[in-house]
Design a protein around this motif. Structure first.
Motif, PDB file in Angstrom:
ATOM      1  N   PRO A 118      38.640  80.612-103.594  1.00 13.53           N
ATOM      2  CA  PRO A 118      38.225  79.895-102.373  1.00 13.53           C
ATOM      3  C   PRO A 118      36.721  79.678-102.277  1.00 13.53           C
ATOM      4  O   PRO A 118      36.280  78.642-101.769  1.00 13.53           O
ATOM      5  CB  PRO A 118      38.737  80.792-101.242  1.00 13.53           C
ATOM      6  CG  PRO A 118      38.968  82.129-101.847  1.00 13.53           C
ATOM      7  CD  PRO A 118      39.375  81.844-103.253  1.00 13.53           C
ATOM      8  N   TYR A 119      35.917  80.615-102.759  1.00 11.88           N
ATOM      9  CA  TYR A 119      34.463  80.444-102.717  1.00 11.88           C
ATOM     10  C   TYR A 119      34.050  79.270-103.594  1.00 11.88           C
ATOM     11  O   TYR A 119      33.218  78.445-103.188  1.00 11.88           O
ATOM     12  CB  TYR A 119      33.769  81.721-103.182  1.00 11.88           C
ATOM     13  CG  TYR A 119      32.293  81.779-102.840  1.00 11.88           C
ATOM     14  CD1 TYR A 119      31.860  82.451-101.703  1.00 11.88           C
ATOM     15  CD2 TYR A 119      31.341  81.167-103.636  1.00 11.88           C
ATOM     16  CE1 TYR A 119      30.509  82.501-101.372  1.00 11.88           C
ATOM     17  CE2 TYR A 119      29.997  81.211-103.312  1.00 11.88           C
ATOM     18  CZ  TYR A 119      29.588  81.880-102.182  1.00 11.88           C
ATOM     19  OH  TYR A 119      28.253  81.923-101.860  1.00 11.88           O
ATOM     20  N   PHE A 182      42.465  85.073-105.012  1.00 12.99           N
ATOM     21  CA  PHE A 182      42.467  84.262-103.803  1.00 12.99           C
ATOM     22  C   PHE A 182      42.248  85.107-102.544  1.00 12.99           C
ATOM     23  O   PHE A 182      41.874  84.567-101.506  1.00 12.99           O
ATOM     24  CB  PHE A 182      43.800  83.516-103.662  1.00 12.99           C
ATOM     25  CG  PHE A 182      44.023  82.479-104.726  1.00 12.99           C
ATOM     26  CD1 PHE A 182      43.711  81.148-104.484  1.00 12.99           C
ATOM     27  CD2 PHE A 182      44.537  82.832-105.968  1.00 12.99           C
ATOM     28  CE1 PHE A 182      43.914  80.185-105.460  1.00 12.99           C
ATOM     29  CE2 PHE A 182      44.747  81.870-106.948  1.00 12.99           C
ATOM     30  CZ  PHE A 182      44.433  80.549-106.697  1.00 12.99           C
ATOM     31  N   TYR A 183      42.472  86.415-102.669  1.00 11.05           N
ATOM     32  CA  TYR A 183      42.370  87.269-101.478  1.00 11.05           C
ATOM     33  C   TYR A 183      42.299  88.726-101.907  1.00 11.05           C
ATOM     34  O   TYR A 183      42.915  89.130-102.901  1.00 11.05           O
ATOM     35  CB  TYR A 183      43.587  87.053-100.567  1.00 11.05           C
ATOM     36  CG  TYR A 183      43.642  87.977 -99.373  1.00 11.05           C
ATOM     37  CD1 TYR A 183      42.856  87.735 -98.256  1.00 11.05           C
ATOM     38  CD2 TYR A 183      44.481  89.102 -99.369  1.00 11.05           C
ATOM     39  CE1 TYR A 183      42.888  88.576 -97.156  1.00 11.05           C
ATOM     40  CE2 TYR A 183      44.528  89.945 -98.281  1.00 11.05           C
ATOM     41  CZ  TYR A 183      43.735  89.680 -97.179  1.00 11.05           C
ATOM     42  OH  TYR A 183      43.772  90.523 -96.083  1.00 11.05           O
ATOM     43  N   TYR A 191      37.234  86.973 -96.349  1.00 10.31           N
ATOM     44  CA  TYR A 191      38.153  85.924 -96.789  1.00 10.31           C
ATOM     45  C   TYR A 191      38.615  85.055 -95.626  1.00 10.31           C
ATOM     46  O   TYR A 191      38.850  83.855 -95.789  1.00 10.31           O
ATOM     47  CB  TYR A 191      39.347  86.526 -97.527  1.00 10.31           C
ATOM     48  CG  TYR A 191      39.053  86.789 -98.982  1.00 10.31           C
ATOM     49  CD1 TYR A 191      39.180  85.786 -99.932  1.00 10.31           C
ATOM     50  CD2 TYR A 191      38.595  88.037 -99.412  1.00 10.31           C
ATOM     51  CE1 TYR A 191      38.882  86.009-101.261  1.00 10.31           C
ATOM     52  CE2 TYR A 191      38.293  88.275-100.736  1.00 10.31           C
ATOM     53  CZ  TYR A 191      38.443  87.256-101.658  1.00 10.31           C
ATOM     54  OH  TYR A 191      38.129  87.475-102.974  1.00 10.31           O
ATOM     55  N   TYR A 195      38.146  81.033 -95.804  1.00  7.89           N
ATOM     56  CA  TYR A 195      39.208  80.056 -95.607  1.00  7.89           C
ATOM     57  C   TYR A 195      38.980  79.213 -94.360  1.00  7.89           C
ATOM     58  O   TYR A 195      39.395  78.046 -94.305  1.00  7.89           O
ATOM     59  CB  TYR A 195      40.565  80.747 -95.558  1.00  7.89           C
ATOM     60  CG  TYR A 195      41.088  81.106 -96.928  1.00  7.89           C
ATOM     61  CD1 TYR A 195      41.516  80.116 -97.800  1.00  7.89           C
ATOM     62  CD2 TYR A 195      41.153  82.435 -97.358  1.00  7.89           C
ATOM     63  CE1 TYR A 195      41.982  80.428 -99.069  1.00  7.89           C
ATOM     64  CE2 TYR A 195      41.622  82.755 -98.624  1.00  7.89           C
ATOM     65  CZ  TYR A 195      42.040  81.748 -99.469  1.00  7.89           C
ATOM     66  OH  TYR A 195      42.494  82.059-100.726  1.00  7.89           O
ATOM     67  N   SER A 196      38.321  79.762 -93.359  1.00 10.80           N
ATOM     68  CA  SER A 196      37.971  78.974 -92.177  1.00 10.80           C
ATOM     69  C   SER A 196      36.960  77.885 -92.552  1.00 10.80           C
ATOM     70  O   SER A 196      37.089  76.724 -92.121  1.00 10.80           O
ATOM     71  CB  SER A 196      37.388  79.875 -91.089  1.00 10.80           C
ATOM     72  OG  SER A 196      38.330  80.837 -90.670  1.00 10.80           O
ATOM     73  N   LEU A 198      36.519  76.698 -95.560  1.00 13.47           N
ATOM     74  CA  LEU A 198      37.201  75.762 -96.448  1.00 13.47           C
ATOM     75  C   LEU A 198      38.029  74.756 -95.646  1.00 13.47           C
ATOM     76  O   LEU A 198      38.039  73.554 -95.958  1.00 13.47           O
ATOM     77  CB  LEU A 198      38.098  76.531 -97.424  1.00 13.47           C
ATOM     78  CG  LEU A 198      38.844  75.702 -98.476  1.00 13.47           C
ATOM     79  CD1 LEU A 198      37.871  74.900 -99.334  1.00 13.47           C
ATOM     80  CD2 LEU A 198      39.708  76.600 -99.345  1.00 13.47           C
ATOM     81  N   ALA A 199      38.704  75.233 -94.609  1.00 17.46           N
ATOM     82  CA  ALA A 199      39.496  74.344 -93.755  1.00 17.46           C
ATOM     83  C   ALA A 199      38.600  73.317 -93.061  1.00 17.46           C
ATOM     84  O   ALA A 199      38.954  72.136 -92.939  1.00 17.46           O
ATOM     85  CB  ALA A 199      40.267  75.160 -92.719  1.00 17.46           C
TER      86      ALA A 199
END
Length: 238
Positions: A118-119, A182-183, A191, A195-196, A198-199
């Protein structure tokens, strides 16, 4: 894990091959081709930014310190004397190279959240947004830039996972599973933030549908069939 040269050469080989494909298909121009190769190669070094002693982090902070120091000098060049500008340059460089670098290395842990999918997705998508909205590049070029940066990072993570397998005994090393992640529950709040963010980037990103339709168009891909082999080889075959 794989070493610096392996990451560099692996990312360059993959990004160079992929860039040639999209360049031959006509998706990017000459400068776009070079940018895709460069971004894919740089992406292959990004996950090791959280390693205190890695070559990418040292090189990156050296460059950042020089840019910051010169930026200070350029900003104050009309208001300060030569001696004062020299002092400002040294202070600016030292601040970035030693103070900020020290804080960064203390705040990060190798193979922590930076060394994650995700990063890297945030960096790739962030570059796409920056390229499209700030640099005013085309939609196609902006998406390719972000994807190549992200793709190079994925090559890095994949190489680390491959090197975590002991082929002689077909066993996994302790580092297995710490690269392509991923987590991690022990860093759940970080995380959640990743993901926030990224969204949010997905929400504000340039439209993807036109870019996807362009990729699905068979016409550009048909160009790859022309001139795949040298003329003398084609003459021998046909």
């Amino acid at each position: 894990m794989a070493n610096f040269n392996t990451h560099l050469n692996g990312a360059f080989a993959v990004s160079g091959t992929a860039s040639l494909v999209v360049y031959k298909a006509g998706f990017v121009n000459d400068s776009g081709f070079l940018m895709c190769v460069a971004l894919g190669t740089v992406g292959g070094l990004l996950p090791d930014l959280d390693s205190d002693h890695s070559t990418p982090i040292k090189l990156g902070f050296n460059i950042a310190a020089l840019v910051f120091a010169f930026g200070l000098v350029m900003h104050w060049r009309d208001e300060l004397s030569l001696i004062a500008l020299m002092a400002l340059w040294l202070v600016g460089y030292g601040f970035m190279r030693y103070v900020v670098f020290k804080l960064f290395t203390r705040m990060t842990v190798h193979r922590g959240i930076i060394h994650s999918v995700p990063y890297m997705a945030i960096l790739g998508l962030g570059l796409t947004c920056l390229s499209y909205y700030s640099w005013h590049n085309t939609l196609s070029a902006s998406w390719f830039y972000g994807l190549f940066l992200f793709g190079g990072a994925m090559v890095h993570l994949l190489l680390d996972e491959m090197y975590s397998v002991n082929l002689s005994g077909m066993t996994l090393k302790r580092s297995a599973g710490t690269a392509m992640k991923f987590y991690q529950h022990r860093e759940k709040w970080w995380y959640l933030l990743l993901y926030s963010l990224l969204a949010l980037l997905i929400y504000v990103a340039p439209p993807f549908a036109p870019f996807w339709e362009q990729l699905r168009d068979p016409t550009p891909w048909a160009q790859l069939k022309v001139g795949v082999l040298p003329a003398f080889i084609e003459n021998l075959l046909y």
